[in-house]
Write a protein that holds these residues in place. Structure first.
Motif, PDB file in Angstrom:
ATOM      1  N   VAL A 297      -0.329  -0.693 -19.561  1.00  8.46           N
ATOM      2  CA  VAL A 297      -1.269   0.418 -19.596  1.00  8.46           C
ATOM      3  C   VAL A 297      -1.563   0.774 -18.151  1.00  8.46           C
ATOM      4  O   VAL A 297      -1.764  -0.106 -17.319  1.00  8.46           O
ATOM      5  N   VAL A 299      -3.969   3.482 -15.793  1.00  4.31           N
ATOM      6  CA  VAL A 299      -5.002   4.503 -15.788  1.00  4.31           C
ATOM      7  C   VAL A 299      -5.146   4.982 -14.354  1.00  4.31           C
ATOM      8  O   VAL A 299      -5.363   4.178 -13.455  1.00  4.31           O
ATOM      9  N   THR A 301      -6.853   6.231 -11.085  1.00  2.00           N
ATOM     10  CA  THR A 301      -8.229   6.115 -10.608  1.00  2.00           C
ATOM     11  C   THR A 301      -8.669   7.382  -9.890  1.00  2.00           C
ATOM     12  O   THR A 301      -9.847   7.607  -9.694  1.00  2.00           O
ATOM     13  N   TYR A 315      -5.157   1.702 -11.940  1.00  2.00           N
ATOM     14  CA  TYR A 315      -5.746   0.577 -12.633  1.00  2.00           C
ATOM     15  C   TYR A 315      -4.758   0.235 -13.750  1.00  2.00           C
ATOM     16  O   TYR A 315      -4.509   1.047 -14.636  1.00  2.00           O
ATOM     17  N   THR A 316      -4.138  -0.899 -13.675  1.00  2.88           N
ATOM     18  CA  THR A 316      -3.098  -1.190 -14.671  1.00  2.88           C
ATOM     19  C   THR A 316      -3.355  -2.500 -15.383  1.00  2.88           C
ATOM     20  O   THR A 316      -3.988  -3.407 -14.837  1.00  2.88           O
ATOM     21  N   TRP A 353       4.534   9.032 -16.007  1.00  5.63           N
ATOM     22  CA  TRP A 353       3.540   9.360 -17.038  1.00  5.63           C
ATOM     23  C   TRP A 353       4.187   9.745 -18.360  1.00  5.63           C
ATOM     24  O   TRP A 353       3.687   9.397 -19.432  1.00  5.63           O
ATOM     25  N   ARG A 356       5.019   6.649 -20.166  1.00  8.48           N
ATOM     26  CA  ARG A 356       3.851   5.988 -20.775  1.00  8.48           C
ATOM     27  C   ARG A 356       3.363   6.708 -22.036  1.00  8.48           C
ATOM     28  O   ARG A 356       2.966   6.074 -23.004  1.00  8.48           O
TER      29      ARG A 356
END
Lengths: 489, 330
Positions: A297, A299, A301, A315-316, A353, A356
């Motif tokens: 995952v 995210v 920042t 942030y992974t 992205w 993901r």
């Protein structure tokens, strides 16, 4: 005339900004061609996947209609055939320009690769397009004119055409990713790829991976669409036998295909790491050569992390060394970082992205499949409001996963149009002007947005019409299908 | 006997010429079959109400398969002469996308008009259908004219006259097709339009020949030659057949006559081109053709699948033979 006001509006700083924005919007012919093709395939793939995925469902409904004589299958067949017809026209309208773009925008590529891809494209026309268009004419207009058997056969031929079309187009695409069976020769001062081994070229290493993954993606996309529509009607009327039938069939297909796709995707990833290491590195935003972690995952920042994802600005939730293992089967294996390739990196943010989104959706589909299977097993499927709503929301998500999957495959192979043979920049038509390229790019952006809007509108009309039929019955042969009355077969 | 998959020799020596022939035949197939549809779309303009629905019932089951002939033409050209495909399309960049737009309007218009009942909606998509049906043959004819005449741009008198000629031809074809697909007053009306169109076509064809003679001195020996006389003779005989058969109620013979007119035009195109296949780039058939292996392979596919494709059309036109019925559908 209020000159002072005009001057105020056009203060030099803002004029400068406007010019800068305009300059950004005017792309080079190369970038305009890439964006145009990419945008066209973004829309086209929805219709292509719709044909590939929906055709087997229609075969199933036709066969069941003829075998059992039950009206519920006839209604499902009619509803989905109407959507198929609109989707097929949209697919043709969006697909023909793409075949032309090989010549208009990528003339240099077409010259270099003509011997390799011209053949398969013509085989697609001869084997698939004629078959599909011919059989569809009968499927749409011939129910009363041909026998049951001939009608069932025509539905099967439509499906065969759709699947064969994907076969040849993916032969072309996979060859560009892992080119084989050719030799570079110079002809009249131009270097071209000459075909030396058709079997090696057509069944190149990427082809089976791509074909299986795409067909499965199309099936999942359409299954989610069928499930979402069925969930909507079941949610409106729990006694609907027509849509209960469709819902159950879709859940079974979803469970099998989504689990298969996740396992297949994992193995496919290893193959990409072997054959296109720079694409694999971009998928994980892996810049420095060394052991690679798998970011399960990620995210962003801040905004920069979105446009330029790197391990340090994200942030992974990561599994250390897993990407190394996935690529090489060894936890400490070195994965080559993007900084260590001799050519420029692909646009990493798009690849990272998109990957993901695709993988995240893939796991969501597995979850939906398991949830549905649990409900089929323990009962209460029609009462589980939350599940029905989850299916409705997920109806378009399979297509989104398919699109992002193509972004990984196609943006991730940049700068190559043919891996290690020809760059995209060298493949663009040499005499293509910026003005022409921009005019058609804008035309395609606007035109395809409108087309897609019209398609969504027609789809909504079909659903509304079916909802009305749900309550009143469409003609006097049919019994009302309103709540409390169960008689739609 | 050369091996079928030889990479040094064509399986027969004249294989490049045969593929040039296949390019021309697929162009002709497209001109003929989608010509039915384009003409129908133009004649649609002055039909009303029930007649329009009858015309669309004739159009519905067949147009998609007809349009595939354009894809066949494009991909056959690409497979055998990739450089010509690349040159032709990149040289006519905007024209190609204008054709795409016209074809899209035609296809969408016919389908989307059914989606709503209100008049504004139906009128809008009908207008798209008619405009697409008229512009497609005009622009395609212009592109073919520009290709054959070796013009650097399609904005020249020669190509545009060819475009107009193809429009007139399409009206003839559409009227002939509707002659066998409709009955009564509608049939007589469209055939009357068809007779006018065949007159216009002959006039434009003569104008084209005159324009070629006047504007392209290099083509003069071709224009004044025995094969051209033959093409003109076939055109006149076919046009006369259309006139006679439509007045005398031999509706299938009208189709034969219209097909003869189309065939003569395509034969003329091939005659003007050969031995060149891309005059603007001075490429001949033997220079532009791909190497033996891919062409031998493509020939195996062509020999296998072209008869099957003809079979599709035979079945399709048999299943949907006879007058169209607007009440029929799915």
């Amino acid at each position: 005339m209020i000159p002072t006001r005009t001057i105020q509006l056009l203060d030099p700083a803002s004029v400068h900004t406007v010019y800068e924005l305009l300059a950004l919007a005017v792309l080079t012919p190369e970038l305009a061609s890439r964006v145009q093709f990419g945008w066209a395939i973004t829309i086209h793939i929805v219709f292509a996947a719709l044909s590939i995925g929906l055709a087997p469902f229609i075969v199933y409904f036709v066969v069941q209609e003829i075998r059992t004589g039950e009206r519920r299958y006839e209604r499902l067949r009619k509803f989905w055939t109407k959507l198929f017809a609109v989707g097929f026209i949209m697919g043709t309208v969006t697909g023909i320009p793409m075949a032309f773009m090989f010549g208009t925008n990528f003339a240099a590529f077409s010259t270099v690769a003509g011997e390799m891809i011209g053949g398969p494209l013509s085989f697609e026309a001869k084997m698939a397009f004629f078959l599909e268009a011919f059989a569809l004419g009968i499927l749409l207009f011939g129910r009363e004119r041909v026998s049951d058997l001939a009608y069932a056969v025509s539905s099967f031929l439509v499906a065969l055409g759709a699947w064969m079309s994907a076969f040849w187009i993916l032969v072309v695409n996979s060859w560009m990713q892992t080119p084989r069976g050719y030799e570079i020769v110079t002809e009249d001062g131009v270097q071209i790829a000459q075909l030396t081994d058709p079997m090696a070229a057509f069944f190149n290493p990427r082809f089976p991976w791509m074909y299986v993954h795409m067909q499965s993606a199309a099936v999942i996309s359409v299954t989610l669409l069928v499930a979402g529509v069925a969930a909507y009607f079941v949610w409106k009327n729990r006694d609907s036998q027509v849509w209960g039938t469709a819902l159950k069939a879709a859940i079974v297909v979803l469970l099998v295909s989504s689990v298969f796709q996740v396992i297949h995707g994992d193995l496919y990833g290893r193959h990409v790491a072997d054959t296109q290491p720079h694409k694999f590195a971009a998928m994980e935003a892996h810049y420095e050569t060394g052991a690679a972690d798998l970011h399960v995952v990620a995210v962003p920042t801040d905004l920069e992390a979105l446009t330029d994802p790197r391990a340090e600005n994200l942030y992974t939730i990561s599994i250390p060394y897993l990407a190394s293992f996935l690529a090489e089967g060894d936890f400490s294996a070195e994965v080559t970082g993007l900084n260590d390739f001799e050519y420029e990196s692909p646009p990493v943010a798009w690849v990272f992205w998109s990957f993901r989104v695709m993988v995240g959706l893939g796991f969501w589909f597995v979850f939906l499949g398991l949830w549905g299977a649990y409900r089929l097993w323990r009962g209460g499927l029609y009462e589980d409001e939350r599940y029905l709503q989850a299916l409705m929301v997920s109806a378009p998500l399979g297509f989104l996963a398919t699109i992002t999957g193509w972004y990984v495959a196609e943006i991730g192979r940049q700068p190559w149009i043919i891996q290690d043979v020809l760059t995209t920049a060298d493949g663009v038509s040499t005499d293509l002007g910026q003005g022409e390229a921009m005019v058609t790019l804008v035309g395609f952006v606007v035109g395809y947005v409108l087309l897609f809007g019209v398609f969504c509108y027609v789809f909504k009309r079909l659903v509304d019409e079916e909802a009305k039929r749900h309550e009143t019955g469409i003609d006097d042969r049919e019994t009302p299908d309103s709540p409390g009355v169960t008689a739609d077969d | 006997m050369t091996s079928l998959l030889s990479d040094t020799e064509y399986v027969v020596d004249s294989l490049p010429e045969l593929w040039f022939g296949l390019v021309v035949v697929s162009l002709g197939g497209y001109l003929l079959l989608d010509g039915f549809d384009f003409g129908l779309g133009m004649l649609f303009a002055d039909a009303t109400g029930e007649d329009r629905r009858t015309m669309l019932a004739a159009f519905g089951p067949i147009w998609k398969a007809n349009e595939v002939w354009l894809v066949l033409f494009g991909t056959v050209l690409f497979a055998a002469f990739p450089r010509v495909y690349a040159n032709l399309l990149s040289r006519h960049y905007l024209l190609v996308f204008a054709i795409v737009l016209a074809l899209s309007l035609r296809g969408l218009g016919s389908k989307l008009r059914e989606e709503r009942e209100d008049e504004t909606w139906v009128r809008f998509w009908d207008a798209c259908f008619v405009a697409g049906s008229a512009l497609s043959p005009l622009l395609l004819g212009t592109l073919v004219g520009s290709w054959v005449l070796g013009e650097p741009s399609a904005l020249a008198a020669g190509p545009i006259v060819v475009g107009l000629t193809v429009v007139a031809l399409s009206v003839v074809l559409g009227a002939a097709f509707l002659g066998v697909k409709t009955e009564g007053e509608l049939r007589e009306n469209v055939l009357e339009r068809g007779r006018i169109a065949v007159g216009v076509y002959v006039a434009l064809f003569v104008l084209t020949a005159v324009a070629l003679y006047a504007l392209y001195p290099g083509l003069r020996p071709v224009v004044v030659s025995a094969p051209t006389v033959l093409v003109v003779a076939v055109t006149l005989a076919s046009a006369a057949t259309v006139l006679y058969a439509s007045l005398d109620g031999h509706y299938h013979l009208v189709v034969v006559g219209a097909a003869g007119v189309a065939g003569a035009l395509v034969a003329f195109v091939a005659y003007l081109l050969y031995p060149s296949v891309d005059p603007a780039a001075s490429l001949t058939v033997s220079e532009a053709v791909v190497s033996p292996l891919p062409l031998n392979l493509a020939s195996i596919f062509a020999v296998t699948f072209l008869p099957i494709i003809l079979g599709y059309f035979f079945v399709l036109f048999s299943v949907f033979s006879g007058p169209a019925d607007p009440a029929e559908g799915y």
